[in-house]
Design a protein around this motif. Structure first.
Motif, mmCIF file in Angstrom:
data_model
loop_
_atom_site.group_PDB
_atom_site.id
_atom_site.type_symbol
_atom_site.label_atom_id
_atom_site.label_comp_id
_atom_site.label_asym_id
_atom_site.label_seq_id
_atom_site.Cartn_x
_atom_site.Cartn_y
_atom_site.Cartn_z
ATOM 1 N N SER A 343 0.841 -1.196 0.000
ATOM 2 C CA SER A 343 0.000 0.000 0.000
ATOM 3 C C SER A 343 0.875 1.245 0.000
ATOM 4 C CB SER A 343 -0.884 0.013 1.244
ATOM 5 O OG SER A 343 -0.088 0.243 2.410
ATOM 6 N N THR A 345 0.846 3.544 2.158
ATOM 7 C CA THR A 345 1.317 3.720 3.541
ATOM 8 C C THR A 345 2.516 2.845 3.823
ATOM 9 O OG1 THR A 345 -0.915 4.279 4.306
ATOM 10 C CG2 THR A 345 0.652 3.524 5.964
ATOM 11 N N ASP A 346 2.475 1.601 3.364
ATOM 12 C CA ASP A 346 3.624 0.702 3.545
ATOM 13 C C ASP A 346 4.849 1.219 2.805
ATOM 14 O OD1 ASP A 346 2.302 -1.132 5.147
ATOM 15 O OD2 ASP A 346 1.597 -2.323 3.436
ATOM 16 N N ARG A 348 5.673 4.290 2.070
ATOM 17 C CA ARG A 348 6.254 5.426 2.798
ATOM 18 C C ARG A 348 7.010 4.951 4.040
ATOM 19 N NH1 ARG A 348 1.394 7.870 1.095
ATOM 20 N NH2 ARG A 348 0.333 7.226 3.011
ATOM 21 N N ARG A 349 6.445 3.955 4.732
ATOM 22 C CA ARG A 349 7.096 3.454 5.940
ATOM 23 C C ARG A 349 8.435 2.799 5.615
ATOM 24 N NH1 ARG A 349 6.451 -1.401 8.253
ATOM 25 N NH2 ARG A 349 4.625 -1.820 6.942
#
Length: 366
Positions: A343, A345-346, A348-349
């Protein structure tokens, strides 16, 4: 496009304080790989192309301008101003600067000022031992002063680094500390035979140094072999030492030579206290950097990979290392997003982990 965060350069050296001519600049650009073929130039390499792509705009020139024009502009600005513009244009916000090289290189404080960044010192063990030997008259005083110096350095340095004579997996990497008698004998021989300023290569003393550093609890950066021109170093012989240091509270950060990044990634995956550096593997590969980074991330957990430039002498190499990493990370994570492998979000992390967060955690920078 992944919004890459600020970067912690977890393994680098300072930059030269002196002006460089074309030949000297090229030699530093080639990082000791030897001269170019007759009638050619070391700018005709992946590193040279990357320098000409990313560095000229930071000095007010167009990308890919001719090398002679670039170096003329560098001299026009002066070594200090050119270095300041280049380091500040790299996007690196923290430098972990490995000390002890013989060149006239800037230290952590100068790197921080020039780059408008934070900077901390990584103490190299071999030069530290050589400095102690220069001021110790007996074997007993040398060993006592060496222990005091290592533990004293641990109060201000974020890590230690070791580079010499580790490639063969010999006594320096034995899975236990050398005995006191062996250490005293090795110290006596080395002190009797060495010349002032001579590099420490005795494997027993190197093993003693490694285990002394491990006892401090500071992270230990390990080259897979000696830092010699053109040497391809393999982290596989480190396996016994890696296993023996598990559970002792000291993290190991492997700095693999060219083409051995997969071994380092495997060791990082197999051992909780082991981390893999991505810098040296990316710095020379230029347009193929994304493929190398994808290799590393195929094998190692994302929390075990750290960014570095591995740069030395030329601020251009800090710029190139940072840009190649960002570009490689963007391509790898962009592919994963396109294929639905993770995703946003993943992605970016993961970008934050590799760029800075893993280094913050390993070195206690926050």
């Amino acid at each position: 496009m992944i919004d890459t965060p600020s970067l912690v350069d977890q393994y680098c050296h300072g930059v030269l304080r002196t002006e460089l001519g074309l030949g000297t600049f090229e030699a530093r650009l080639g990082r000791g790989e030897g001269p170019a073929a007759p009638g050619t130039t070391l700018f005709d390499t992946q590193t040279g192309f990357a320098v000409r792509r990313w560095c000229p705009p930071l000095l007010g020139l167009e990308p890919h301008c001719p090398p002679a024009r670039y170096l003329a502009r560098r001299r026009e600005l002066g070594v200090l101003e050119a270095g300041r513009r280049l380091l500040r244009g790299s996007g690196i916000t923290t430098y972990l600067v490995s000390s002890g090289l013989p060149d006239d290189l800037t230290g952590p404080e100068e790197m921080a000022a020039a780059g408008d960044a934070e900077a901390r010192e990584v103490v190299r063990l071999e030069p530290l031992a050589e400095q102690v030997a220069d001021t110790s008259g007996t074997v007993a005083s040398f060993l006592a002063n060496l222990a005091e110096s290592v533990h004293g350095a641990a109060t201000h340095a974020v890590a230690f680094a070791a580079t010499a004579s580790l490639a063969d997996g010999g006594p320096a990497l034995a899975p236990e500390p050398p005995g006191p008698g062996a250490v005293r004998g090795a110290a006596a021989r080395w002190l009797a035979e060495r010349r002032v300023g001579e590099e420490l290569t005795d494997p027993v003393l190197l093993g003693h140094l490694l285990w002394t550093a491990v006892a401090t609890g500071r992270p230990l950066q390990l080259h897979a072999g000696p830092e010699e021109p053109g040497l391809r170093t393999d982290p596989a012989p480190l396996t016994g030492f890696v296993r023996a240091t598990a559970g002792l509270g000291t993290d190991l950060v492997l700095l693999p030579g060219d083409f051995h990044h997969r071994h380092a990634a495997r060791l990082a995956a197999a051992h909780p206290h082991v981390y893999a550096d991505s810098g040296a593997a990316l710095a020379r590969t230029g347009a193929r950097a994304a493929a190398i980074l994808a290799d590393i991330l195929e094998l190692a957990p994302f929390g075990k990979v750290l960014f570095s430039t591995g740069a030395q002498s030329l601020p251009e190499l800090h710029v190139v290392g940072a840009h190649l990493f960002r570009e490689a990370l963007d391509r790898v994570l962009g592919t994963w997003l396109t294929e639905g492998a993770c995703s946003p979000t993943d992605a970016r992390r993961v970008a934050h982990l590799l760029a800075a967060d893993n280094a913050h955690r390993v070195y206690g920078l926050r």
